[in-house]
Design a protein around this motif. Structure first.
Motif, PDB file in Angstrom:
ATOM      1  N   SER A  90      53.255  35.442  33.667  1.00  0.00           N
ATOM      2  CA  SER A  90      52.838  36.032  32.400  1.00  0.00           C
ATOM      3  C   SER A  90      51.673  35.278  31.764  1.00  0.00           C
ATOM      4  O   SER A  90      50.884  35.844  30.998  1.00  0.00           O
ATOM      5  N   ASP A  91      51.521  33.987  32.079  1.00  0.00           N
ATOM      6  CA  ASP A  91      50.405  33.200  31.541  1.00  0.00           C
ATOM      7  C   ASP A  91      49.180  33.258  32.453  1.00  0.00           C
ATOM      8  O   ASP A  91      48.243  32.465  32.314  1.00  0.00           O
ATOM      9  N   ASN A  92      49.210  34.223  33.427  1.00  0.00           N
ATOM     10  CA  ASN A  92      48.121  34.432  34.386  1.00  0.00           C
ATOM     11  C   ASN A  92      47.949  33.291  35.381  1.00  0.00           C
ATOM     12  O   ASN A  92      46.910  33.189  36.034  1.00  0.00           O
ATOM     13  N   ASN A  93      48.955  32.420  35.469  1.00  0.00           N
ATOM     14  CA  ASN A  93      48.944  31.408  36.519  1.00  0.00           C
ATOM     15  C   ASN A  93      49.016  32.120  37.869  1.00  0.00           C
ATOM     16  O   ASN A  93      49.941  32.892  38.126  1.00  0.00           O
ATOM     17  N   LYS A  94      48.038  31.879  38.733  1.00  0.00           N
ATOM     18  CA  LYS A  94      47.877  32.642  39.975  1.00  0.00           C
ATOM     19  C   LYS A  94      48.333  31.819  41.166  1.00  0.00           C
ATOM     20  O   LYS A  94      47.918  30.681  41.336  1.00  0.00           O
ATOM     21  N   ARG A  95      49.181  32.429  42.005  1.00  0.00           N
ATOM     22  CA  ARG A  95      49.640  31.766  43.221  1.00  0.00           C
ATOM     23  C   ARG A  95      49.384  32.685  44.411  1.00  0.00           C
ATOM     24  O   ARG A  95      49.714  33.869  44.362  1.00  0.00           O
ATOM     25  N   GLN A  96      48.825  32.148  45.464  1.00  0.00           N
ATOM     26  CA  GLN A  96      48.643  32.946  46.668  1.00  0.00           C
ATOM     27  C   GLN A  96      49.965  33.026  47.413  1.00  0.00           C
ATOM     28  O   GLN A  96      50.726  32.059  47.473  1.00  0.00           O
ATOM     29  N   ILE A  97      50.281  34.178  47.970  1.00  0.00           N
ATOM     30  CA  ILE A  97      51.507  34.341  48.759  1.00  0.00           C
ATOM     31  C   ILE A  97      51.139  34.783  50.175  1.00  0.00           C
ATOM     32  O   ILE A  97      50.239  35.600  50.375  1.00  0.00           O
ATOM     33  N   HIS A  98      51.843  34.190  51.126  1.00  0.00           N
ATOM     34  CA  HIS A  98      51.595  34.436  52.541  1.00  0.00           C
ATOM     35  C   HIS A  98      52.888  34.877  53.209  1.00  0.00           C
ATOM     36  O   HIS A  98      53.971  34.811  52.630  1.00  0.00           O
ATOM     37  N   ALA A  99      52.760  35.307  54.465  1.00  0.00           N
ATOM     38  CA  ALA A  99      53.942  35.638  55.262  1.00  0.00           C
ATOM     39  C   ALA A  99      54.878  34.438  55.304  1.00  0.00           C
ATOM     40  O   ALA A  99      54.443  33.306  55.520  1.00  0.00           O
ATOM     41  N   GLY A 100      56.164  34.700  55.065  1.00  0.00           N
ATOM     42  CA  GLY A 100      57.155  33.635  55.025  1.00  0.00           C
ATOM     43  C   GLY A 100      57.509  33.210  53.616  1.00  0.00           C
ATOM     44  O   GLY A 100      58.493  32.484  53.418  1.00  0.00           O
ATOM     45  N   ASP A 101      56.728  33.659  52.621  1.00  0.00           N
ATOM     46  CA  ASP A 101      57.023  33.311  51.239  1.00  0.00           C
ATOM     47  C   ASP A 101      58.097  34.236  50.664  1.00  0.00           C
ATOM     48  O   ASP A 101      58.179  35.423  51.011  1.00  0.00           O
ATOM     49  N   PHE A 102      58.887  33.678  49.776  1.00  0.00           N
ATOM     50  CA  PHE A 102      59.980  34.390  49.104  1.00  0.00           C
ATOM     51  C   PHE A 102      59.593  34.558  47.640  1.00  0.00           C
ATOM     52  O   PHE A 102      59.252  33.584  46.962  1.00  0.00           O
ATOM     53  N   VAL A 103      59.615  35.790  47.148  1.00  0.00           N
ATOM     54  CA  VAL A 103      59.161  36.097  45.791  1.00  0.00           C
ATOM     55  C   VAL A 103      60.295  36.757  45.009  1.00  0.00           C
ATOM     56  O   VAL A 103      60.919  37.700  45.494  1.00  0.00           O
ATOM     57  N   GLN A 104      60.538  36.250  43.808  1.00  0.00           N
ATOM     58  CA  GLN A 104      61.598  36.790  42.967  1.00  0.00           C
ATOM     59  C   GLN A 104      61.024  37.591  41.801  1.00  0.00           C
ATOM     60  O   GLN A 104      59.981  37.241  41.246  1.00  0.00           O
ATOM     61  N   ARG A 105      61.738  38.662  41.457  1.00  0.00           N
ATOM     62  CA  ARG A 105      61.440  39.436  40.262  1.00  0.00           C
ATOM     63  C   ARG A 105      62.610  39.217  39.312  1.00  0.00           C
ATOM     64  O   ARG A 105      63.657  39.861  39.440  1.00  0.00           O
ATOM     65  N   ILE A 106      62.433  38.282  38.393  1.00  0.00           N
ATOM     66  CA  ILE A 106      63.504  37.914  37.463  1.00  0.00           C
ATOM     67  C   ILE A 106      63.621  38.977  36.370  1.00  0.00           C
ATOM     68  O   ILE A 106      62.598  39.400  35.807  1.00  0.00           O
ATOM     69  N   PRO A 107      64.817  39.425  36.052  1.00  0.00           N
ATOM     70  CA  PRO A 107      64.978  40.446  35.003  1.00  0.00           C
ATOM     71  C   PRO A 107      64.329  40.027  33.690  1.00  0.00           C
ATOM     72  O   PRO A 107      64.500  38.903  33.224  1.00  0.00           O
ATOM     73  N   GLY A 108      63.551  40.933  33.112  1.00  0.00           N
ATOM     74  CA  GLY A 108      62.946  40.682  31.815  1.00  0.00           C
ATOM     75  C   GLY A 108      61.707  39.813  31.827  1.00  0.00           C
ATOM     76  O   GLY A 108      61.174  39.490  30.762  1.00  0.00           O
ATOM     77  N   VAL A 109      61.224  39.427  33.022  1.00  0.00           N
ATOM     78  CA  VAL A 109      60.040  38.552  33.120  1.00  0.00           C
ATOM     79  C   VAL A 109      58.847  39.372  33.628  1.00  0.00           C
ATOM     80  O   VAL A 109      58.891  39.943  34.718  1.00  0.00           O
ATOM     81  N   ILE A 110      57.792  39.430  32.830  1.00  0.00           N
ATOM     82  CA  ILE A 110      56.589  40.165  33.206  1.00  0.00           C
ATOM     83  C   ILE A 110      55.817  39.372  34.270  1.00  0.00           C
ATOM     84  O   ILE A 110      55.618  38.167  34.143  1.00  0.00           O
ATOM     85  N   HIS A 111      55.376  40.074  35.312  1.00  0.00           N
ATOM     86  CA  HIS A 111      54.635  39.412  36.383  1.00  0.00           C
ATOM     87  C   HIS A 111      53.790  40.446  37.112  1.00  0.00           C
ATOM     88  O   HIS A 111      53.940  41.651  36.903  1.00  0.00           O
ATOM     89  N   THR A 112      52.932  39.959  37.983  1.00  0.00           N
ATOM     90  CA  THR A 112      52.082  40.829  38.792  1.00  0.00           C
ATOM     91  C   THR A 112      52.136  40.378  40.239  1.00  0.00           C
ATOM     92  O   THR A 112      52.077  39.180  40.518  1.00  0.00           O
ATOM     93  N   THR A 113      52.287  41.328  41.161  1.00  0.00           N
ATOM     94  CA  THR A 113      52.091  41.032  42.580  1.00  0.00           C
ATOM     95  C   THR A 113      50.916  41.885  43.062  1.00  0.00           C
ATOM     96  O   THR A 113      50.956  43.109  42.968  1.00  0.00           O
ATOM     97  N   GLU A 114      49.887  41.212  43.540  1.00  0.00           N
ATOM     98  CA  GLU A 114      48.658  41.885  43.956  1.00  0.00           C
ATOM     99  C   GLU A 114      48.537  41.827  45.471  1.00  0.00           C
ATOM    100  O   GLU A 114      48.630  40.754  46.075  1.00  0.00           O
ATOM    101  N   VAL A 115      48.326  42.981  46.073  1.00  0.00           N
ATOM    102  CA  VAL A 115      48.262  43.107  47.529  1.00  0.00           C
ATOM    103  C   VAL A 115      46.832  42.898  48.018  1.00  0.00           C
ATOM    104  O   VAL A 115      45.881  43.444  47.451  1.00  0.00           O
ATOM    105  N   VAL A 116      46.668  42.098  49.072  1.00  0.00           N
ATOM    106  CA  VAL A 116      45.394  42.059  49.792  1.00  0.00           C
ATOM    107  C   VAL A 116      45.381  43.294  50.696  1.00  0.00           C
ATOM    108  O   VAL A 116      46.205  43.409  51.612  1.00  0.00           O
ATOM    109  N   PRO A 117      44.483  44.244  50.449  1.00  0.00           N
ATOM    110  CA  PRO A 117      44.560  45.563  51.106  1.00  0.00           C
ATOM    111  C   PRO A 117      44.000  45.594  52.523  1.00  0.00           C
ATOM    112  O   PRO A 117      43.037  46.298  52.820  1.00  0.00           O
ATOM    113  N   ASP A 118      44.630  44.823  53.404  1.00  0.00           N
ATOM    114  CA  ASP A 118      44.173  44.821  54.797  1.00  0.00           C
ATOM    115  C   ASP A 118      45.124  45.586  55.708  1.00  0.00           C
ATOM    116  O   ASP A 118      44.977  45.573  56.932  1.00  0.00           O
TER     117      ASP A 118
END
Length: 281
Positions: free
Chosen positions: A60-88
């Motif tokens: 929510s504070d726009n802190n950006k993290r790159q995610i790769h194959a093998g990474d585990f990503v959580q969507r916590i209830p009530g927490v605003i976030h963005t997941t951006e796809v590299v369109p390849d």
């Protein structure tokens, strides 16, 4: 393992409350940037392990993290976030979703790292096959089986959260005991041999029992019973009958289950269910 790039998902619900009853999982492809999720917010819990492709996670504070194959990503209830796809065209994830109350329960036990939305996941051929099995079972199972499948989904989530890599210098006995705990917490409906557990962690049976009590504070047998009772409580409160719960937690008859439950919880299954549900209502 060979990964097929195709969408295959299932959404079910335990009861009529979607926020607390959702049970969903499956493979999701996101070949285009339009399938990114910006300022995303949900009321239930969801997570995914990225099997191929790359992208970015924004808090929510726009802190950006790159995610790769093998990474585990959580969507916590009530927490605003963005997941951006590299369109390849390579994005493939396996996701698991379950209800808010289930998330709150796991969080209360400190089993979910809510302050770490992105981390490394444990994904191997065994977990791949179990996820495929879960997906197929949720598709074909009747409504009464969904609470049990929710427990399977939770167990798989916890297995994915356990990293395959062992920290350099970590106590090897502690690592072995952690693995023993994982084995003793799995396949609750099946009979598990303590000698087999000892063999899997490369220990003699007697040394395993000694070290387990030293590190965990109880015997392997009592730990296994405690895990069964933990699942039994959830099943009873999810609407399963005492007979169904006995079967699903590996007891051959209702009498044996009731006796064990009463000894462990200090109240009968029927009374436990009645008292807890009356408090909820």
């Amino acid at each position: 393992m060979k990964l097929e790039m195709k969408k295959d998902v299932i959404y079910r619900c335990i009861g009529s409350d979607f926020t607390n009853g959702i049970l969903a999982c499956g493979f999701m492809t996101k070949p285009t940037k339009e399938q990114s999720q910006y300022n995303f917010l949900i009321d239930y819990y969801s997570c995914f392990i990225l099997l191929s492709g790359n992208g970015y996670y924004y808090e929510s504070d726009n802190n950006k993290r790159q995610i790769h194959a093998g990474d585990f990503v959580q969507r916590i209830p009530g927490v605003i976030h963005t997941t951006e796809v590299v369109p390849d065209g390579n994005w493939l994830e396996f996701f698991i979703s379950f209800g808010r109350t289930t998330y709150d329960y796991l969080n209360s036990l400190n089993l979910i790292p809510k302050d770490t939305p992105v981390g490394k996941g444990n994904y191997n051929e065994t977990i791949h096959q179990r996820l495929l099995g879960l997906l197929n079972l949720i598709k074909i199972s009747n409504v009464n089986d969904l609470p049990y499948l929710s427990l399977q989904a939770q167990e798989l989530l916890l297995n994915i959260l356990i990293s395959d890599s062992k920290t350099h210098g970590e106590d090897p006995i502690k690592v072995a005991m952690d693995e023993a705990c994982r084995l003793l917490s799995s396949e609750i409906s099946s009979v598990i041999s303590l000698k087999e557990v000892a063999t899997k962690i490369n220990m003699s049976y007697e040394n395993f029992r000694k070290q387990f009590r030293k590190y965990i504070g109880t015997s392997p047998a009592q730990y296994r019973i405690a895990q069964r009772m933990k699942h039994a409580k959830l099943m009873l409160l999810s609407g399963n009958s005492i007979k169904e719960t006995a079967i699903l937690t590996g007891y051959s008859d209702t009498y044996s289950f009731t006796k064990q439950f009463t000894n462990s919880v200090e109240v009968s299954p029927g009374r436990y269910k009645k008292e807890k549900l009356s408090v909820k209502n």
